[in-house]
Design a protein around this motif. Structure first.
Motif, mmCIF file in Angstrom:
data_model
loop_
_atom_site.group_PDB
_atom_site.id
_atom_site.type_symbol
_atom_site.label_atom_id
_atom_site.label_comp_id
_atom_site.label_asym_id
_atom_site.label_seq_id
_atom_site.Cartn_x
_atom_site.Cartn_y
_atom_site.Cartn_z
ATOM 1 N N HIS A 177 2.598 6.475 9.150
ATOM 2 C CA HIS A 177 3.716 7.242 8.643
ATOM 3 C C HIS A 177 3.719 8.707 9.078
ATOM 4 O O HIS A 177 4.710 9.385 8.902
ATOM 5 C CB HIS A 177 3.741 7.166 7.120
ATOM 6 C CG HIS A 177 3.868 5.768 6.613
ATOM 7 N ND1 HIS A 177 4.901 4.941 6.941
ATOM 8 C CD2 HIS A 177 3.048 5.029 5.842
ATOM 9 C CE1 HIS A 177 4.734 3.763 6.370
ATOM 10 N NE2 HIS A 177 3.609 3.782 5.690
ATOM 11 N N TRP B 121 10.131 -0.701 3.885
ATOM 12 C CA TRP B 121 9.719 -0.815 2.488
ATOM 13 C C TRP B 121 10.077 -2.156 1.863
ATOM 14 O O TRP B 121 9.373 -2.656 0.998
ATOM 15 C CB TRP B 121 10.286 0.332 1.647
ATOM 16 C CG TRP B 121 11.757 0.280 1.393
ATOM 17 C CD1 TRP B 121 12.745 0.799 2.173
ATOM 18 C CD2 TRP B 121 12.419 -0.322 0.277
ATOM 19 N NE1 TRP B 121 13.965 0.567 1.614
ATOM 20 C CE2 TRP B 121 13.801 -0.122 0.451
ATOM 21 C CE3 TRP B 121 11.983 -1.003 -0.857
ATOM 22 C CZ2 TRP B 121 14.749 -0.580 -0.455
ATOM 23 C CZ3 TRP B 121 12.925 -1.467 -1.763
ATOM 24 C CH2 TRP B 121 14.287 -1.240 -1.558
ATOM 25 N N CYS C 159 -5.064 -2.278 6.218
ATOM 26 C CA CYS C 159 -3.915 -1.719 6.935
ATOM 27 C C CYS C 159 -4.259 -1.710 8.420
ATOM 28 O O CYS C 159 -5.188 -0.999 8.824
ATOM 29 C CB CYS C 159 -3.618 -0.307 6.434
ATOM 30 S SG CYS C 159 -2.338 0.547 7.387
ATOM 31 N N PHE D 100 9.806 4.093 3.052
ATOM 32 C CA PHE D 100 9.600 4.048 4.492
ATOM 33 C C PHE D 100 10.476 2.956 5.098
ATOM 34 O O PHE D 100 10.957 2.063 4.388
ATOM 35 C CB PHE D 100 8.125 3.793 4.817
ATOM 36 C CG PHE D 100 7.235 4.970 4.502
ATOM 37 C CD1 PHE D 100 7.456 6.204 5.084
ATOM 38 C CD2 PHE D 100 6.181 4.840 3.607
ATOM 39 C CE1 PHE D 100 6.644 7.298 4.787
ATOM 40 C CE2 PHE D 100 5.358 5.913 3.313
ATOM 41 C CZ PHE D 100 5.591 7.153 3.911
ATOM 42 N N TYR E 204 0.790 -1.225 0.000
ATOM 43 C CA TYR E 204 0.000 0.000 0.000
ATOM 44 C C TYR E 204 0.825 1.279 0.000
ATOM 45 O O TYR E 204 0.281 2.374 0.086
ATOM 46 C CB TYR E 204 -1.038 0.022 1.133
ATOM 47 C CG TYR E 204 -0.524 -0.278 2.520
ATOM 48 C CD1 TYR E 204 0.242 0.625 3.226
ATOM 49 C CD2 TYR E 204 -0.855 -1.469 3.139
ATOM 50 C CE1 TYR E 204 0.680 0.355 4.494
ATOM 51 C CE2 TYR E 204 -0.432 -1.749 4.408
ATOM 52 C CZ TYR E 204 0.345 -0.834 5.091
ATOM 53 O OH TYR E 204 0.783 -1.115 6.347
ATOM 54 N N ASP E 205 2.128 1.182 -0.148
ATOM 55 C CA ASP E 205 2.966 2.375 -0.273
ATOM 56 C C ASP E 205 3.554 2.447 -1.673
ATOM 57 O O ASP E 205 4.005 1.435 -2.225
ATOM 58 C CB ASP E 205 4.112 2.351 0.739
ATOM 59 C CG ASP E 205 3.627 2.474 2.170
ATOM 60 O OD1 ASP E 205 2.697 3.278 2.400
ATOM 61 O OD2 ASP E 205 4.160 1.776 3.044
ATOM 62 N N GLU E 206 3.571 3.641 -2.245
ATOM 63 C CA GLU E 206 4.211 3.838 -3.531
ATOM 64 C C GLU E 206 5.722 3.677 -3.337
ATOM 65 O O GLU E 206 6.243 3.957 -2.261
ATOM 66 C CB GLU E 206 3.896 5.225 -4.087
ATOM 67 C CG GLU E 206 2.415 5.477 -4.288
ATOM 68 C CD GLU E 206 1.757 6.154 -3.085
ATOM 69 O OE1 GLU E 206 2.169 5.895 -1.926
ATOM 70 O OE2 GLU E 206 0.836 6.942 -3.297
ATOM 71 N N TRP F 188 8.533 6.327 -1.582
ATOM 72 C CA TRP F 188 8.540 6.746 -0.181
ATOM 73 C C TRP F 188 9.694 6.157 0.606
ATOM 74 O O TRP F 188 10.206 6.780 1.524
ATOM 75 C CB TRP F 188 7.216 6.408 0.491
ATOM 76 C CG TRP F 188 6.104 7.271 0.026
ATOM 77 C CD1 TRP F 188 5.024 6.898 -0.719
ATOM 78 C CD2 TRP F 188 5.952 8.677 0.258
ATOM 79 N NE1 TRP F 188 4.220 7.976 -0.975
ATOM 80 C CE2 TRP F 188 4.766 9.088 -0.379
ATOM 81 C CE3 TRP F 188 6.708 9.631 0.932
ATOM 82 C CZ2 TRP F 188 4.317 10.398 -0.347
ATOM 83 C CZ3 TRP F 188 6.252 10.938 0.952
ATOM 84 C CH2 TRP F 188 5.081 11.304 0.323
ATOM 85 N N CYS G 218 -2.672 7.442 6.338
ATOM 86 C CA CYS G 218 -2.346 6.381 7.275
ATOM 87 C C CYS G 218 -1.533 6.980 8.401
ATOM 88 O O CYS G 218 -0.467 7.542 8.167
ATOM 89 C CB CYS G 218 -1.569 5.266 6.577
ATOM 90 S SG CYS G 218 -1.129 3.921 7.686
#
Length: 122
Positions: free
Chosen positions: A119, A20, A73, A17, A10-12, A15, A116
């Protein structure tokens, strides 16, 4: 070392993070940038045929999605868009400016909005 990476989550991909790498589905390693770029292009075209929605950047990070394809999530206590992502990295880092490819800076529209707390409130 260059790596062509596919991911799902669900993260591009841009990012990066902390966690990741948990979304990685496959990694292919190449010593030569142009061999890696050839593989990236092949995967990009395949994903573009399978997904109507996408955002692709000149640093060779791309997200593809289908509206309504969502995943739960826990941190958000809600559903978020699922992205199928593609990356070409050099030594696990974003490519330097001299390897960017402007032809890949394309988009089929706006990214779905999301929020979300995971983050933004850590």
């Amino acid at each position: 070392m260059y790596r062509v990476i596919t991911m799902s989550g669900y993260d591009e991909p841009w990012w990066f993070f902390e966690d990741w790498q948990k979304d990685i589905q496959s990694v292919e390693a190449y010593e030569n940038f142009y061999q890696a770029l050839k593989k990236y292009k092949s995967e990009w075209l395949k994903m573009a045929r399978n997904y109507k929605e996408f955002k692709s950047q000149d640093d060779l990070l791309a997200a593809f999605w289908k509206k309504g394809d969502e995943i739960w999530c826990e941190e958000c206590a809600g559903y978020l868009q699922r992205y199928q992502s593609l990356m070409l990295l050099e030594d696990w880092h974003v490519l330097p400016a001299d390897k960017k490819r402007w032809a890949y800076r394309r988009s089929s529209g706006e990214l779905p909005s999301k929020f979300c707390k995971k983050h933004w409130y850590e």
